[in-house]
Design a protein around this motif. Structure first.
Motif, short mmCIF file in Angstrom:
data_model
loop_
_atom_site.label_atom_id
_atom_site.label_comp_id
_atom_site.label_asym_id
_atom_site.label_seq_id
_atom_site.Cartn_x
_atom_site.Cartn_y
_atom_site.Cartn_z
N ASP A 122 0.77 -1.19 0.06
CA ASP A 122 0.11 -0.10 0.12
C ASP A 122 0.87 1.22 -0.06
O ASP A 122 2.12 1.24 0.46
N LEU A 123 0.19 2.35 -0.53
CA LEU A 123 0.92 3.60 -0.51
C LEU A 123 0.03 4.68 0.35
O LEU A 123 -1.05 4.14 0.76
N VAL A 124 0.76 5.68 0.78
CA VAL A 124 0.02 6.73 1.66
C VAL A 124 0.45 8.08 1.02
O VAL A 124 1.54 8.25 0.48
N LEU A 125 -0.48 8.94 1.34
CA LEU A 125 -0.27 10.36 1.40
C LEU A 125 0.33 11.04 2.61
O LEU A 125 -0.26 10.66 3.58
N ARG A 126 1.52 11.51 2.61
CA ARG A 126 2.11 12.11 3.66
C ARG A 126 2.10 13.61 3.58
O ARG A 126 2.94 14.09 2.67
N MET A 127 1.53 14.35 4.36
CA MET A 127 1.71 15.89 4.19
C MET A 127 2.04 16.63 5.67
O MET A 127 1.64 15.89 6.47
N GLU A 128 3.02 17.49 5.63
CA GLU A 128 3.22 18.28 6.66
C GLU A 128 2.71 19.85 6.30
O GLU A 128 2.87 20.51 5.34
N ARG A 129 1.90 20.40 7.56
CA ARG A 129 1.31 21.69 7.29
C ARG A 129 1.50 22.47 8.70
O ARG A 129 1.56 21.85 9.74
N ILE A 130 1.44 23.66 8.49
CA ILE A 130 1.40 24.77 9.69
C ILE A 130 0.08 25.05 9.76
O ILE A 130 -0.49 25.42 8.55
N ARG A 131 -0.88 25.04 10.91
CA ARG A 131 -2.01 25.41 11.04
C ARG A 131 -2.22 26.65 11.72
O ARG A 131 -1.64 26.88 12.57
N TYR A 132 -3.05 27.60 11.15
CA TYR A 132 -3.11 29.20 11.66
C TYR A 132 -4.47 29.23 12.32
O TYR A 132 -5.58 28.95 11.75
N ALA A 133 -4.77 30.03 13.25
CA ALA A 133 -6.08 30.71 13.58
C ALA A 133 -5.71 32.44 13.40
O ALA A 133 -4.89 32.64 14.32
N ASP A 134 -6.46 33.00 12.47
CA ASP A 134 -6.52 34.31 12.43
C ASP A 134 -4.93 34.55 12.07
O ASP A 134 -4.35 35.60 12.60
N LYS A 135 -4.46 33.79 11.24
CA LYS A 135 -2.94 34.19 10.80
C LYS A 135 -1.97 33.76 11.78
O LYS A 135 -0.67 34.19 11.57
N ILE A 136 -2.36 33.35 12.90
CA ILE A 136 -1.39 33.20 14.24
C ILE A 136 -1.09 31.64 14.11
O ILE A 136 -1.84 30.84 13.90
N PRO A 137 0.28 31.29 13.88
CA PRO A 137 0.58 29.63 13.88
C PRO A 137 0.05 29.04 15.23
O PRO A 137 0.47 29.37 16.37
N ILE A 138 -0.65 28.07 15.00
CA ILE A 138 -1.04 27.14 16.27
C ILE A 138 -0.31 26.02 16.38
O ILE A 138 -0.24 25.39 17.60
N CYS A 139 -0.09 25.13 15.30
CA CYS A 139 0.56 23.98 15.42
C CYS A 139 1.08 23.70 14.12
O CYS A 139 0.74 24.11 12.89
N PHE A 140 1.88 22.49 14.04
CA PHE A 140 2.63 21.95 13.18
C PHE A 140 2.01 20.43 13.10
O PHE A 140 2.09 19.79 13.89
N GLU A 141 1.74 19.91 11.77
CA GLU A 141 1.05 18.56 11.73
C GLU A 141 1.58 17.83 10.72
O GLU A 141 1.93 18.26 9.50
N ILE A 142 1.85 16.69 11.14
CA ILE A 142 2.05 15.73 10.01
C ILE A 142 1.09 14.71 9.85
O ILE A 142 0.60 14.00 10.73
N ALA A 143 0.30 14.41 8.67
CA ALA A 143 -0.70 13.74 8.39
C ALA A 143 -0.55 12.58 7.29
O ALA A 143 0.13 13.03 6.39
N THR A 144 -0.98 11.36 7.78
CA THR A 144 -0.57 10.15 6.87
C THR A 144 -2.01 9.70 6.42
O THR A 144 -2.93 9.48 7.46
#
Length: 234
Positions: A122-144
């Motif tokens: 099997d294969l996966v999609l792996r993505m890394e994102r910075i998530r913001y609230a009102d343009k303020i960085p709240i978290c860094f996320e790695i989703a598979t």
């Protein structure tokens, strides 16, 4: 079959060593210098493999002491309802947004295979994102996410409102298993989130399931400690 990146192969070897009892809970593993020589890779590649294991809670770094096999932590079951980051921010009157750092199809690591009930083919999609609230960085996320689940969606759909897109396609999102622990921000995470290295971070590891019990997402998220809090309801 697509070859795994070198750091994922090293991640898998270290994980197997821990599971086989080569290193036990609380043991200090060899230094990055020693392990980079053992695996015949650069310190940077070895450090990336260690980072994935730290993000998953398998290893933990102790300032001035080294890297150790994590001790089992006391877990608290949070409310079973599943809410996306975007929905959560909007419910609090904030405008969500995100910045995609990486987005690619890859072979899964052993941890990702276990969490998502996948096979080696099997294969996966792996993505890394910075998530913001009102343009303020709240978290860094790695989703598979299993690749077969996202084949019919484009990148914008997946990165902007994946839960909404799934529901629009007829999928019903079920429950999630979550683990929360604390850690200190690394240099990279501090740059992403606009904080100082060593600041407090809340780490969430979550596996989310469809209503039929199929796991469809494995996420490792690091929240800025003073910008986010978890609320538990029993």
């Amino acid at each position: 079959m697509m070859a795994s990146p070198i750091y994922i192969q090293i991640h898998n070897e270290i994980k197997r060593s821990i599971e086989s009892g080569k290193w036990n809970v609380g043991d200090r593993i060899p230094s990055e210098r020693e392990m980079s020589v053992t695996f015949g890779v650069s310190r940077m590649t070895l450090r990336q493999a260690i980072k994935t294991l730290v993000d998953e809670g398998i290893l933990e770094r102790r300032v001035g002491s080294g890297t150790f096999v994590s001790r089992q932590k006391v877990q608290e079951k949070m409310s079973s309802g599943v809410t996306s980051f975007s929905e959560l921010m909007r419910a609090q009157g904030k405008e969500p947004s995100s910045k995609t750092i990486s987005y690619h199809i890859a072979t899964p690591s052993l941890s990702e295979m276990e969490k998502l009930s996948l096979e080696e083919k099997d294969l996966v999609l792996r993505m890394e994102r910075i998530r913001y609230a009102d343009k303020i960085p709240i978290c860094f996320e790695i989703a598979t996410i299993p690749e077969k689940l996202v084949q019919s969606y484009n990148k914008e759909e997946v990165t902007s409102s994946f839960y909404h897109v799934l529901e629009e396609s007829g999928h019903i999102i079920g429950h999630a298993q979550q683990t929360v622990s604390s850690m200190l921000a690394s240099e990279q995470i501090s740059e992403y989130l606009g904080i100082r290295r060593g600041d407090a971070i809340l780490r969430l590891r979550q596996t989310t399931y469809l209503n039929d019990g199929q796991p469809f997402e494995y996420v490792r998220t690091q929240y800025v400690g003073d910008r986010f809090e978890f609320y538990l309801e029993k």
